[in-house]
Enzyme design. Structure first.
Site, PDB file in Angstrom:
ATOM      1  N   LYS A 178       0.966  -1.695  -0.059  1.00 17.06           N
ATOM      2  CA  LYS A 178       0.028   0.064   0.046  1.00 17.06           C
ATOM      3  C   LYS A 178       0.560   1.696   0.170  1.00 17.06           C
ATOM      4  O   LYS A 178       0.525   2.054  -0.715  1.00 17.06           O
ATOM      5  CB  LYS A 178      -0.767   0.089   1.203  1.00 17.06           C
ATOM      6  N   THR A 217       3.963   2.283  -0.822  1.00 20.14           N
ATOM      7  CA  THR A 217       4.709   1.599  -2.408  1.00 20.14           C
ATOM      8  C   THR A 217       3.852   1.924  -3.442  1.00 20.14           C
ATOM      9  O   THR A 217       4.169   3.092  -4.160  1.00 20.14           O
ATOM     10  CB  THR A 217       5.662   0.662  -2.385  1.00 20.14           C
ATOM     11  N   ARG A 249       2.027   7.399   7.076  1.00 19.69           N
ATOM     12  CA  ARG A 249       2.122   7.546   8.405  1.00 19.69           C
ATOM     13  C   ARG A 249       3.260   7.560   8.375  1.00 19.69           C
ATOM     14  O   ARG A 249       4.638   6.582   8.332  1.00 19.69           O
ATOM     15  CB  ARG A 249       1.703   5.686   9.043  1.00 19.69           C
ATOM     16  N   LYS A 268      10.610  -6.583   9.723  1.00 19.18           N
ATOM     17  CA  LYS A 268       9.909  -6.145   9.178  1.00 19.18           C
ATOM     18  C   LYS A 268      10.680  -4.997   8.204  1.00 19.18           C
ATOM     19  O   LYS A 268      10.461  -5.086   6.977  1.00 19.18           O
ATOM     20  CB  LYS A 268       8.309  -5.861   9.458  1.00 19.18           C
ATOM     21  N   ALA A 323      -3.041  -0.208  13.610  1.00 18.65           N
ATOM     22  CA  ALA A 323      -4.520   0.126  12.317  1.00 18.65           C
ATOM     23  C   ALA A 323      -6.247  -1.203  13.455  1.00 18.65           C
ATOM     24  O   ALA A 323      -6.192  -1.476  12.375  1.00 18.65           O
ATOM     25  CB  ALA A 323      -3.833  -0.715  11.158  1.00 18.65           C
ATOM     26  N   PHE A 359      -3.368  -2.374   6.707  1.00 19.04           N
ATOM     27  CA  PHE A 359      -4.210  -3.142   6.641  1.00 19.04           C
ATOM     28  C   PHE A 359      -4.754  -3.239   5.830  1.00 19.04           C
ATOM     29  O   PHE A 359      -5.337  -2.625   4.511  1.00 19.04           O
ATOM     30  CB  PHE A 359      -5.345  -3.574   7.710  1.00 19.04           C
ATOM     31  N   PHE A 370       4.774  -7.658  -9.208  1.00 19.83           N
ATOM     32  CA  PHE A 370       5.674  -8.486  -8.672  1.00 19.83           C
ATOM     33  C   PHE A 370       6.480  -9.180  -9.957  1.00 19.83           C
ATOM     34  O   PHE A 370       6.115  -9.363 -11.359  1.00 19.83           O
ATOM     35  CB  PHE A 370       5.467  -9.291  -7.570  1.00 19.83           C
ATOM     36  N   TRP A 398       7.127   0.250  -7.684  1.00 12.38           N
ATOM     37  CA  TRP A 398       8.612  -0.493  -7.137  1.00 12.38           C
ATOM     38  C   TRP A 398       9.560  -0.617  -7.906  1.00 12.38           C
ATOM     39  O   TRP A 398      10.304   0.046  -8.038  1.00 12.38           O
ATOM     40  CB  TRP A 398       8.397  -2.222  -6.758  1.00 12.38           C
TER      41      TRP A 398
END
Lengths: 561, 561
Positions: free
Chosen positions: A75, A77, A98, A109, A278, A306, A386, A414
């Protein structure tokens, strides 16, 4: 390997030639003297720059996602890439996001400043202390905790708080499982009253939720004063204002209330401010930051944590409900890998083509699309591409979206930055221009808390039944007593399923949502029905990211991801 | 009241017209592009600005004090006033100070940015989060704690640390007695290994001591790697480097290592950086900040915490011992009220004239003067003038100093700023110009720890005997084992007496100093003989300053002192 996509996020970010933050400010018509610089690439923006007329005219786009895999579907990215794409097609756009938490940075992460060629920079600063907002929130939270325990300890001005009822926890922005449950106040009388308590991670602090809903300093103080801290021995609710805590807490937040200006890799403006959880909170940046972005540009791209069942619903019913904002389009991030996962493909095989699983998994995406229609807003499906995705897999998604009459575009942010997002940007502009109304709330605030929970569970999650366990029923009475019944609800639920069972993938049917208990966030102005185990203080993994980090004598950092 | 001295520190600071920090930088020949601004009135200075040739030429003046009353005798105010005075008489001077801790700000003592018309500004920022250094130090400290507990918890890379031996505590910059002693790791297996531990206030973190002794990032990392954290079940010492913690800790300190430029009320440069405790640590700002100040101006005025028996001794034997620096003069702050206190006048009567008590109390000042001679450096007694002092009282001090052949001057910085300090400045210049040698250390590092302690106790404190309790004797063996025997010692002792009894005022004779235990700070590079109860996590008072603080919607703060 020389192919650019094999560079790490940190390498790409470090190779970027950043503009001076004064130039970024100038690009949105802010003069040098109006910003407070934090070094050459970060600045605080004073609240006076918010212009409600411009907020009313500007177009806000919400990026949310289908039910994600444990790796996340991109999200942030996508939000950054879309913002670059919108700027490329001539729409003055600011991405509003955020702030990352330090906990995951040193845990597993990694950071949260986008990825690949869709990042916000300076990446290291944003992922580390940034402009000190988290530290300030932590201090404000912990000052209240110290004042509570001090009131219990002192004879003077003693409110008679029963230590067994104190629900206010301390926070630390660190993955540190050993602090999750502690006994404090040991060491006899000088060490305070012994009691069971614990630490949450800073993002889970109610102060974070409050800061992100506050309109201004006065509103922040009022909300902090309303924080419920526990009961007296007589069973009377005690609030932070009873301790006169909100003034000093607000003093600590004097700078943290101001949103932070940075830039994207392509030199477009980005505002980053606040980072509430979230699940137990609204999971999106501050109202102030969103309004600031809208004051400065024609488009704002923002995200909610989320999947859309949690993030988008809370964004609308809580954040928009309190602030009066309304998005003009919702972008739903989907990935081939998440669709296959929901269609039954094993996590470790998600890179392998499997059109059967993919087609089966579409039911998850379709339920989210249906929900966006429930919100009454135009949606755009964004396929976050991807390198392992096949053309056949992509085509299946695109065709199904067309059958359903929903806009769809590939997002290659990306790999390609803004150039990979112009198609998506064009679809988003069409969606925004087609939007004629405000969002439709899932529920009216006048409903009882119980009815509000049931409404969300049935309409958004697709639950057949809703069960309230005894503790939850007890909590409903307390909510009534404290006067939170007419406030929105913020359901804490796993992000991995529409249901409360993280293993129920796809589109679970005929399930019962179990509400175990309902917590009170009377400062933030909502209650939190809990439908699963919510870990508010994570632990470090066996191999923490921290042990691979370094910085040399010139200040160059390695090992940050 | 219209008399200016009845304005609060905050009112005076808020009324000041500040120069832009770019102009302050320019005044010491630093260009805009070399500083990192934090807003318009604070900046970080990159370490590249340190110039060792200039450091060698510049004149450092150390401000210390006679044994203080519980209210403190005004070292910071004197340092700032003296710096203004030196600038007034044409000496390019920078004042270099410690950063205040948040704990006392919300507790009782208030901030630490000077007082009256001798303050550093922006006062609110300096007293609150400033540029985030304390928060970064706190995080680095707590990351190590999380890594230790995580290593105990994880099977992978497990070092076999015995949880009962872990001495590394977490820190928080808050007066919060309830965290002083805790049990962490509750909640069964997922919550970590249960053990007794606690929090110190951030200023008491060994990371703070280390940051303030480090030469550069490489040195900082090496020192942090050497932190002793506990033992394995086999009794082998475990250091932070065994956990690979120092790299990530250093990443967290990437900005905190850089000193902060601000200004005095009269617009002269001030550098503020680091703030270690003066009992369990060296109690003075960072080596980097001192060298930065010396690189930028001909005179640097700096201070060391507590009385000269603690502050000055540690400044020389530890800070100067490690860095190669040496002051050219020592200013000894004395007050009429402290002299009367040491002469037996009750604390509540210190505003009343009492020449008998004053004369008796002079023995305390005289012992400090004698000590300064032991250090081999020229001294200047600075009488920090209070409105309640009588001319007769002042004359007694001046005359005694003249009899002793020591320079003396009035300091009226609090009331008059630099204009009240030109006499003192002139005396200080004379002292500096008379200085021909480096300081004489109290002990050679080659002596054993036991001998070093005895040397300080006899020579500086005036102790007759030194007793080592059994635990201290045991600790001496551990110090040997860990290899700290040839490092300096940092004695933790009450600041209110030359002895270890805070009630033994004046110049106690024939006392025994009792060493209870000796702690290890192998990262900072010293051990800490403990001679009393050292409170490393204060509590809030019954009426915390916090409850009187506020901030309005325009950001104006009230109630900060």
């Amino acid at each position: 390997m020389t192919s650019k996509q094999y560079q790490s996020d940190l390498q790409i970010a470090q190779a970027a030639k950043l503009k001076h933050i004064k130039d970024i400010a100038q690009s949105v018509n802010i003069s040098d003297s109006d910003i407070e610089m934090y070094g050459n690439y970060k600045a605080k923006l004073p609240l006076e720059l918010i212009n409600e007329d411009k907020v009313a005219e500007s177009n806000m786009v919400l990026v949310t996602a289908m039910t994600p895999t444990p790796a996340g579907e991109g999200k942030t990215t996508t939000s950054i890439g879309l913002s670059e794409g919108l700027n490329k097609i001539g729409k003055k756009t600011t991405v509003v996001l955020r702030e990352p938490s330090l906990g995951p940075v040193f845990g597993m992460k990694g950071g949260a400043a986008g990825g690949g060629y869709s990042q916000v920079v300076p990446m290291e600063d944003i992922n580390l202390h940034f402009t000190g907002d988290f530290a300030a929130i932590e201090k404000a939270n912990n000052l209240l905790a110290a004042l509570i325990d001090n009131n219990i300890q002192s004879k003077e001005d003693n409110l008679g708080i029963d230590p067994r009822t104190v629900e206010w926890k301390r926070v630390m922005d660190m993955n540190d499982r050993s602090l999750r449950e502690i006994v404090s106040g040991m060491g006899g009388k000088p060490g305070g009253m012994m009691r069971e308590t614990g630490f949450n991670i800073t993002a889970a602090s109610e102060i974070m939720a409050i800061l992100c809903l506050a309109k201004d300093m006065d509103d922040l103080k009022e909300k902090m004063g309303n924080i419920y801290v526990g009961d007296t021995y007589d069973g009377k609710a005690v609030f932070a204002k009873d301790l006169n805590a909100q003034g000093a807490m607000a003093v600590l937040l004097k700078d943290a209330i101001k949103p932070n200006l940075v830039q994207t890799l392509e030199g477009n403006p980005a505002i980053i401010h606040g980072g509430p959880f979230a699940n137990i909170a609204q999971g999106t940046n501050s109202v102030i930051a969103t309004k600031m972005g809208m004051s400065l540009s024609d488009y704002v791209v923002t995200e909610a944590g989320f999947g859309a069942d949690l993030g988008a619903e809370k964004f609308l019913d809580i954040k928009c409900g309190y602030s009066g904002l309304s998005p003009k389009a919702i972008v739903l991030v989907a990935t081939v890998r998440a669709l296959k996962y929901h269609g039954g493909q094993a996590l470790e095989d998600l890179k392998k083509p499997n059109t059967v699983a993919l087609v089966k998994g579409l039911e998850n995406l379709e339920k989210h699309i249906e929900n966006i229609k429930t919100f009454g807003l135009p949606g755009v499906v964004s396929i976050n591409k991807f390198v392992s995705d096949t053309d056949e897999e992509i085509d299946i998604i695109v065709n199904r979206c067309k059958e359903l009459g929903v806009k769809v575009a590939l997002c290659e942010g990306w790999e390609k930055g803004g150039d990979g997002c112009t198609d998506l940007a064009k679809e988003v502009v069409k969606a925004v221009e087609s939007c004629t109304t405000r969002y439709k709330p899932v529920y009216e605030w006048e409903l009882s808390v119980k009815e509000k929970i049931e409404r969300i569970a049935r309409k958004i999650y697709g639950a057949k039944d809703i069960e309230f366990l005894p503790k939850a029923k007890q909590n409903l009475k307390k909510i009534e007593r404290i006067g939170l019944n007419d406030k929105p609800v913020c359901i804490a639920k796993t992000q991995y399923s529409f249901s409360d069972d993280p293993k129920a993938l796809g589109k679970p049917e005929k399930f019962t949502l179990t509400v175990r208990e309902i917590e009170i966030a009377s400062g933030a102005g909502f209650c939190i029905p809990i439908t699963g185990n919510m870990l508010r203080m994570p632990g470090l993994p066996a191999k923490p990211a921290a042990v691979g980090m370094d910085i040399d004598n010139k200040g160059k950092i390695t090992g940050l991801s």
